[in-house]
Scaffold this motif. Structure first.
Motif, PDB file in Angstrom:
ATOM      1  N   ARG A  21       7.525   3.196 -14.070  1.00  0.00           N
ATOM      2  CA  ARG A  21       7.183   4.382 -13.272  1.00  0.00           C
ATOM      3  C   ARG A  21       5.659   4.522 -13.114  1.00  0.00           C
ATOM      4  NH1 ARG A  21      12.230   4.052 -13.470  1.00  0.00           N
ATOM      5  NH2 ARG A  21      13.639   5.797 -13.538  1.00  0.00           N
ATOM      6  N   LYS A  22       4.959   3.415 -13.263  1.00  0.00           N
ATOM      7  CA  LYS A  22       3.508   3.420 -13.107  1.00  0.00           C
ATOM      8  C   LYS A  22       3.171   3.583 -11.623  1.00  0.00           C
ATOM      9  CE  LYS A  22      -0.581   0.577 -13.724  1.00  0.00           C
ATOM     10  NZ  LYS A  22      -1.071  -0.745 -14.059  1.00  0.00           N
ATOM     11  N   HIS A  23       2.212   4.465 -11.331  1.00  0.00           N
ATOM     12  CA  HIS A  23       1.801   4.739  -9.952  1.00  0.00           C
ATOM     13  C   HIS A  23       0.421   4.156  -9.695  1.00  0.00           C
ATOM     14  CE1 HIS A  23       5.102   7.529  -9.488  1.00  0.00           C
ATOM     15  NE2 HIS A  23       4.734   8.135 -10.607  1.00  0.00           N
ATOM     16  N   ARG A  24       0.228   3.642  -8.475  1.00  0.00           N
ATOM     17  CA  ARG A  24      -1.086   3.172  -8.022  1.00  0.00           C
ATOM     18  C   ARG A  24      -1.368   3.796  -6.666  1.00  0.00           C
ATOM     19  NH1 ARG A  24      -3.832  -1.413 -10.217  1.00  0.00           N
ATOM     20  NH2 ARG A  24      -5.370  -0.692  -8.723  1.00  0.00           N
ATOM     21  N   PHE A  25      -2.548   4.332  -6.503  1.00  0.00           N
ATOM     22  CA  PHE A  25      -3.002   4.889  -5.231  1.00  0.00           C
ATOM     23  C   PHE A  25      -4.269   4.141  -4.838  1.00  0.00           C
ATOM     24  CE2 PHE A  25      -0.794   8.305  -7.450  1.00  0.00           C
ATOM     25  CZ  PHE A  25       0.153   8.651  -6.498  1.00  0.00           C
ATOM     26  N   ILE A  26      -4.254   3.505  -3.659  1.00  0.00           N
ATOM     27  CA  ILE A  26      -5.384   2.703  -3.217  1.00  0.00           C
ATOM     28  C   ILE A  26      -5.798   3.172  -1.821  1.00  0.00           C
ATOM     29  CG2 ILE A  26      -6.199   0.365  -2.717  1.00  0.00           C
ATOM     30  CD1 ILE A  26      -3.888  -0.596  -4.589  1.00  0.00           C
ATOM     31  N   PRO A  27      -7.035   3.684  -1.675  1.00  0.00           N
ATOM     32  CA  PRO A  27      -7.493   4.084  -0.339  1.00  0.00           C
ATOM     33  C   PRO A  27      -7.916   2.859   0.473  1.00  0.00           C
ATOM     34  CG  PRO A  27      -9.166   4.580  -1.979  1.00  0.00           C
ATOM     35  CD  PRO A  27      -7.975   4.041  -2.713  1.00  0.00           C
ATOM     36  N   VAL A  28      -7.560   2.860   1.748  1.00  0.00           N
ATOM     37  CA  VAL A  28      -7.931   1.763   2.658  1.00  0.00           C
ATOM     38  C   VAL A  28      -8.389   2.355   3.986  1.00  0.00           C
ATOM     39  CG1 VAL A  28      -6.452  -0.005   1.627  1.00  0.00           C
ATOM     40  CG2 VAL A  28      -5.539   1.481   3.379  1.00  0.00           C
ATOM     41  N   ARG A  29      -9.266   1.617   4.695  1.00  0.00           N
ATOM     42  CA  ARG A  29      -9.794   2.112   5.976  1.00  0.00           C
ATOM     43  C   ARG A  29      -8.858   1.800   7.136  1.00  0.00           C
ATOM     44  NH1 ARG A  29     -14.687   5.062   6.201  1.00  0.00           N
ATOM     45  NH2 ARG A  29     -15.737   4.657   4.257  1.00  0.00           N
ATOM     46  N   SER A  30      -8.118   0.699   7.042  1.00  0.00           N
ATOM     47  CA  SER A  30      -7.219   0.329   8.148  1.00  0.00           C
ATOM     48  C   SER A  30      -5.853  -0.044   7.569  1.00  0.00           C
ATOM     49  CB  SER A  30      -7.815  -0.844   8.937  1.00  0.00           C
ATOM     50  OG  SER A  30      -7.955  -1.965   8.090  1.00  0.00           O
ATOM     51  N   ARG A  31      -4.886  -0.302   8.477  1.00  0.00           N
ATOM     52  CA  ARG A  31      -3.537  -0.637   8.024  1.00  0.00           C
ATOM     53  C   ARG A  31      -3.119  -1.988   8.616  1.00  0.00           C
ATOM     54  NH1 ARG A  31      -3.447   4.572   9.827  1.00  0.00           N
ATOM     55  NH2 ARG A  31      -2.332   3.938  11.688  1.00  0.00           N
ATOM     56  N   THR A  32      -3.815  -3.014   8.238  1.00  0.00           N
ATOM     57  CA  THR A  32      -3.497  -4.359   8.725  1.00  0.00           C
ATOM     58  C   THR A  32      -2.640  -5.075   7.688  1.00  0.00           C
ATOM     59  OG1 THR A  32      -5.462  -5.334   7.742  1.00  0.00           O
ATOM     60  CG2 THR A  32      -5.679  -4.457  10.000  1.00  0.00           C
ATOM     61  N   LEU A  33      -2.120  -6.246   8.069  1.00  0.00           N
ATOM     62  CA  LEU A  33      -1.324  -7.055   7.151  1.00  0.00           C
ATOM     63  C   LEU A  33      -2.173  -7.502   5.958  1.00  0.00           C
ATOM     64  CD1 LEU A  33       1.353  -8.440   6.492  1.00  0.00           C
ATOM     65  CD2 LEU A  33       0.591 -10.386   7.869  1.00  0.00           C
ATOM     66  N   ASP A  34      -3.442  -7.827   6.214  1.00  0.00           N
ATOM     67  CA  ASP A  34      -4.330  -8.224   5.109  1.00  0.00           C
ATOM     68  C   ASP A  34      -4.516  -7.067   4.125  1.00  0.00           C
ATOM     69  OD1 ASP A  34      -4.654 -10.751   6.106  1.00  0.00           O
ATOM     70  OD2 ASP A  34      -6.520 -10.290   7.186  1.00  0.00           O
ATOM     71  N   ASP A  35      -4.644  -5.833   4.645  1.00  0.00           N
ATOM     72  CA  ASP A  35      -4.761  -4.667   3.759  1.00  0.00           C
ATOM     73  C   ASP A  35      -3.500  -4.482   2.927  1.00  0.00           C
ATOM     74  OD1 ASP A  35      -7.319  -3.936   4.598  1.00  0.00           O
ATOM     75  OD2 ASP A  35      -6.523  -2.750   6.272  1.00  0.00           O
ATOM     76  N   LEU A  36      -2.330  -4.649   3.557  1.00  0.00           N
ATOM     77  CA  LEU A  36      -1.063  -4.500   2.847  1.00  0.00           C
ATOM     78  C   LEU A  36      -0.956  -5.515   1.715  1.00  0.00           C
ATOM     79  CD1 LEU A  36       1.801  -3.332   2.510  1.00  0.00           C
ATOM     80  CD2 LEU A  36       2.559  -5.038   4.158  1.00  0.00           C
TER      81      LEU A  36
END
Length: 181
Positions: free
Chosen positions: A157-172
């Protein structure tokens, strides 16, 4: 009405003496005004509360019908009654006392059935999602727009929150790798 109080008052009445209402009230655990009322009214003094019915008595059929529904709680039935009748009903404590006095069971035949917890073995499940279009404004008025990648591991149940500037496949893909580290 207490028979002992009335008997004691009758003894005082027969002797022609006026009793000390406060002392009698202390001995019998009553209010002195009630003892004085019994003195004034004699045997005809009646407790008006016993003849008065509850505001829930006319609704007994509805209460019992709603209480039999699966998963129904006392608070839910009381909220339903308040919605239909407005502010004319007594409080929730009076409702629960009335339900106990009239043996009204809640929750249907078996009550709520427990929901089994879904467990996964370690390393088998990861759930992820995006929160898009986040905006933050700093103290100087500059606006920052970004998205947040969120991931939850099924076993720990570990959570990770990662901010990103765009939503590309590389970001995913980079966010998935960071979530597993």
């Amino acid at each position: 009405m207490e028979r002992n109080v009335m008997g004691e008052l009758n003894v005082y009445r027969g002797s022609g003496a006026k009793p000390n209402f406060s002392e009698i009230a202390r001995r019998h655990g009553m209010d002195r005004h009630t003892v004085a009322k019994y003195w004034r009214e004699g045997e005809s003094a009646a407790d008006g509360r016993s003849a008065r019915g509850s505001a829930f008595d006319p609704l007994e059929e509805v209460i019992r019908a709603k209480a039999q529904l699966p998963g129904m709680s006392k608070m839910a039935v009381y909220a339903f009654l308040r919605e239909g009748r407005g502010e004319g009903l007594p409080g929730y404590g009076a409702f629960t006392a009335w339900c106990r006095a009239h043996d009204v069971p809640f929750g249907g035949a078996g009550g709520r059935e427990p929901h089994p917890r879904f467990e996964t073995p370690p390393g088998r499940q990861l759930q992820f999602d995006w929160k898009e279009g986040m905006r933050l404004v700093d103290s100087e008025g500059e606006v920052f727009e970004f998205s947040v990648f969120t991931a939850t591991l099924g076993y720990s149940r570990k959570h990770r929150f990662i901010p990103v500037r765009s939503r590309t496949l590389d970001d995913l893909l980079s966010c998935l790798l960071l979530a597993l580290l």
